[in-house]
Design an enzyme around this catalytic site. Sequence first.
Site, PDB file in Angstrom:
ATOM      1  N   LYS A 208       0.841  -1.202   0.000  1.00 52.42           N
ATOM      2  CA  LYS A 208       0.000   0.000   0.000  1.00 52.42           C
ATOM      3  C   LYS A 208       0.876   1.253   0.000  1.00 52.42           C
ATOM      4  CE  LYS A 208      -3.441   2.472   2.681  1.00 52.42           C
ATOM      5  NZ  LYS A 208      -4.406   2.496   3.750  1.00 52.42           N
ATOM      6  N   GLU A 214      10.529  -4.530   4.631  1.00 56.51           N
ATOM      7  CA  GLU A 214      10.684  -5.935   4.214  1.00 56.51           C
ATOM      8  C   GLU A 214      10.361  -6.096   2.731  1.00 56.51           C
ATOM      9  OE1 GLU A 214       8.990  -4.820   6.783  1.00 56.51           O
ATOM     10  OE2 GLU A 214       9.232  -6.111   8.553  1.00 56.51           O
ATOM     11  N   GLY A 272      -4.769  -1.820   5.017  1.00 56.29           N
ATOM     12  CA  GLY A 272      -3.972  -2.967   4.555  1.00 56.29           C
ATOM     13  C   GLY A 272      -4.653  -4.297   4.830  1.00 56.29           C
ATOM     14  N   ARG A 273      -5.172  -4.464   6.042  1.00 57.29           N
ATOM     15  CA  ARG A 273      -5.765  -5.765   6.401  1.00 57.29           C
ATOM     16  C   ARG A 273      -7.157  -5.947   5.809  1.00 57.29           C
ATOM     17  NH1 ARG A 273      -4.619  -2.427  10.424  1.00 57.29           N
ATOM     18  NH2 ARG A 273      -6.233  -1.583  11.777  1.00 57.29           N
ATOM     19  N   GLU A 358      -4.749  -6.508  14.862  1.00 55.22           N
ATOM     20  CA  GLU A 358      -4.216  -5.210  14.440  1.00 55.22           C
ATOM     21  C   GLU A 358      -5.333  -4.155  14.492  1.00 55.22           C
ATOM     22  OE1 GLU A 358      -2.437  -4.265  10.379  1.00 55.22           O
ATOM     23  OE2 GLU A 358      -0.595  -4.681  11.462  1.00 55.22           O
ATOM     24  N   HIS A 389      -4.969 -33.008  17.851  1.00 57.41           N
ATOM     25  CA  HIS A 389      -3.864 -33.870  18.291  1.00 57.41           C
ATOM     26  C   HIS A 389      -2.680 -33.051  18.768  1.00 57.41           C
ATOM     27  CE1 HIS A 389      -5.843 -37.546  16.921  1.00 57.41           C
ATOM     28  NE2 HIS A 389      -6.380 -36.732  16.010  1.00 57.41           N
ATOM     29  N   LYS A 517       9.706  -0.866  14.227  1.00 58.99           N
ATOM     30  CA  LYS A 517      10.268  -0.571  12.893  1.00 58.99           C
ATOM     31  C   LYS A 517      11.420   0.424  13.027  1.00 58.99           C
ATOM     32  CE  LYS A 517       5.994  -0.904  10.161  1.00 58.99           C
ATOM     33  NZ  LYS A 517       5.039  -0.149   9.366  1.00 58.99           N
TER      34      LYS A 517
HETATM   35  O1  F6P Z   1       3.303  -2.606   9.662  1.00 59.92           O
HETATM   36  C1  F6P Z   1       1.978  -3.010   9.613  1.00 59.92           C
HETATM   37  C2  F6P Z   1       1.423  -2.780   8.250  1.00 59.92           C
HETATM   38  O2  F6P Z   1       1.287  -1.420   8.022  1.00 59.92           O
HETATM   39  C3  F6P Z   1       0.096  -3.492   8.035  1.00 59.92           C
HETATM   40  O3  F6P Z   1      -0.976  -2.783   8.547  1.00 59.92           O
HETATM   41  C4  F6P Z   1       0.081  -3.643   6.564  1.00 59.92           C
HETATM   42  O4  F6P Z   1      -0.865  -4.572   6.128  1.00 59.92           O
HETATM   43  C5  F6P Z   1       1.503  -4.074   6.319  1.00 59.92           C
HETATM   44  O5  F6P Z   1       2.268  -3.309   7.246  1.00 59.92           O
HETATM   45  C6  F6P Z   1       2.027  -3.882   4.926  1.00 59.92           C
HETATM   46  O6  F6P Z   1       1.944  -2.547   4.528  1.00 59.92           O
HETATM   47  P1  F6P Z   1       2.148  -2.128   3.014  1.00 59.92           P
HETATM   48  O7  F6P Z   1       1.070  -2.745   2.216  1.00 59.92           O
HETATM   49  O8  F6P Z   1       2.107  -0.632   3.012  1.00 59.92           O
HETATM   50  O9  F6P Z   1       3.501  -2.642   2.566  1.00 59.92           O
END
Ligand code: F6P
Length: 551
Positions: A208, A214, A272-273, A358, A389, A517
């Site tokens: 987003k 990452e 995002g979620r 979240e 199990h 972060k």
């Molecule tokens: O760090 C949490 C977060 O912002 C989530 O809410 C989101 O889904 C994820 O990181 C990834 O964010 P992006 O789509 O901006 O890379």
Amino acid sequence: MRQPPLTSTASFQALAQHADVAKSWQMRDLFAEDPDRFERFSDEAAGLFLDYSKNRLDGRTLELLVGLARERGLEARRDAMFAGEKINNTENRAVLHTALRAPRGATLVVDGQEVNADIHAVLDRVKTFTDAVRSGDWLGHTGKPITDIVNIGIGGSDLGPKMVVLALRHYAHPRLRMHFVSNVDGHDMDAALAQVDPETTLFIVASKTFTTAETMMNAQTARAWFLQHAPAQLAEQALARHFVAVSTNTEAIKTFGIDPANMFPFWDWVGGRYSVWSAIGLPVALAVGFGYFKDFLAGAHELDEHFCSAPLEQNLPTLLALVGFWNRQFLDCASVSIAPYHQDLNRFPAYLQQLDMESNGKRVTRDGQPVDTPTCPAIWGECGTNGQHAYFQLLHQGTDVTPMDFIAALRPAHEMDNHHTALLANCFAQSEAFMKGKTADEVRADLQAQGLAAEEIDRLTPHKTFPGNRPSNTILMERLTPSTLGALIALYEHKTFVQGVLWDVNSFDQWGVELGKVLAKKIEAELAGEPAPGQHDSSTNGLIARARAAF
Ligand code: F6P
């Protein structure tokens, strides 16, 4: 309007008094007293059936819970969300994932912009692109059709598409293999790249913000790997056949080197979620085809309509939320375990972890006041029957009571009917066992029937007794299809929303992820060789020193 503290509301106080009595109820008795209990405490909508009768509640409990929802202004808050009001008050944003699944032509204006037309313009592009890749018309730079798709994203840009692609694997294109790389741990990227051929692989960089550390590192690594295999003089053209992006950030995409023509946009009013319904769902549309992707959106939309129109007493997401709230608030349940009795829903518990935790893992209200009750329980789980199990021992006989959500399809997507009968038998047996338990007298009778000596019976009885009275919901669908899956996800989204309204938290920000972060950036530089660290506590300093010594 500022909400009064939750515990000060008349409805909450009435519920607290009622709970003093309800705490002593045994569900066995509730079922024995009311032969219609299952009919009274179950409902259905959008292809989903919800049985919430195996909870420690009665008609009065529900009446009081619905009263609380009304007192907290649930209907007005719901309508505000659907109307595009900026209910995400700490980011000053509308919350409109529901608009993403509204049919073409629905009218909704946000900040002077008609969003339905924008949404469907992107969906049209998703259709054209996914049709081309699936048909084999979209070719890699050496003229070969795409065989592998690697989605690079994390959190909401990974969990949704990954969960849905797995859940709908029976609808998937036979040529296209889907891979998901999320972790900054190089083992994740390494494992994916080992399986793919640069000539036939399409990378989707999904973020987003297009700033998530990452994802940016993984995208750079994938790009470098790809360029090693592409002719240097044709790098630009080659990249354009193999890299697409999904984001709200056009500038960052250009800087990264992805052709804006290969960008699928979405908007800051999609959290995002909550984004699998947007172009973040591109891997889903690629895997199952645009027609089924539309069915997925339509299933969620059907649930949206139910959420907006059904009376609260028969409103599935509201009921699921109210029952969960009751268990959390008045029966002291600190976690909820999700048990899909469907192997293809393997990633659903992980998906719900982000959605719920979240969203509602908050400790201040929308006005920044400390909440006066516990909020979101921990969400965890695993597919049945595997969980049985592993950790079900604790659920049956441990000291904490953990409510369960059982989820099952009545018909499988395979022809091994005996497997499916065994699966459903296990699902229903578990909820029965959680509810009924097994009394000491029943255990004694069993052991006597087996001919055990009295002393041995005394010794074993406490170990073999089950307290029971443990709450669960069961959600059934005819089959796991794009449409029922869409409805299932929307059910949980709105459940999360309703609980957020009860607690009066902002379910749509996530500031709690920021501190780690920032610290990680600093430590990353120190690990990479910046002057000797020492600005941290002794534990963090010690760990950094050990890692530096190992490099
Ligand atoms: O760090 C949490 C977060 O912002 C989530 O809410 C989101 O889904 C994820 O990181 C990834 O964010 P992006 O789509 O901006 O890379």
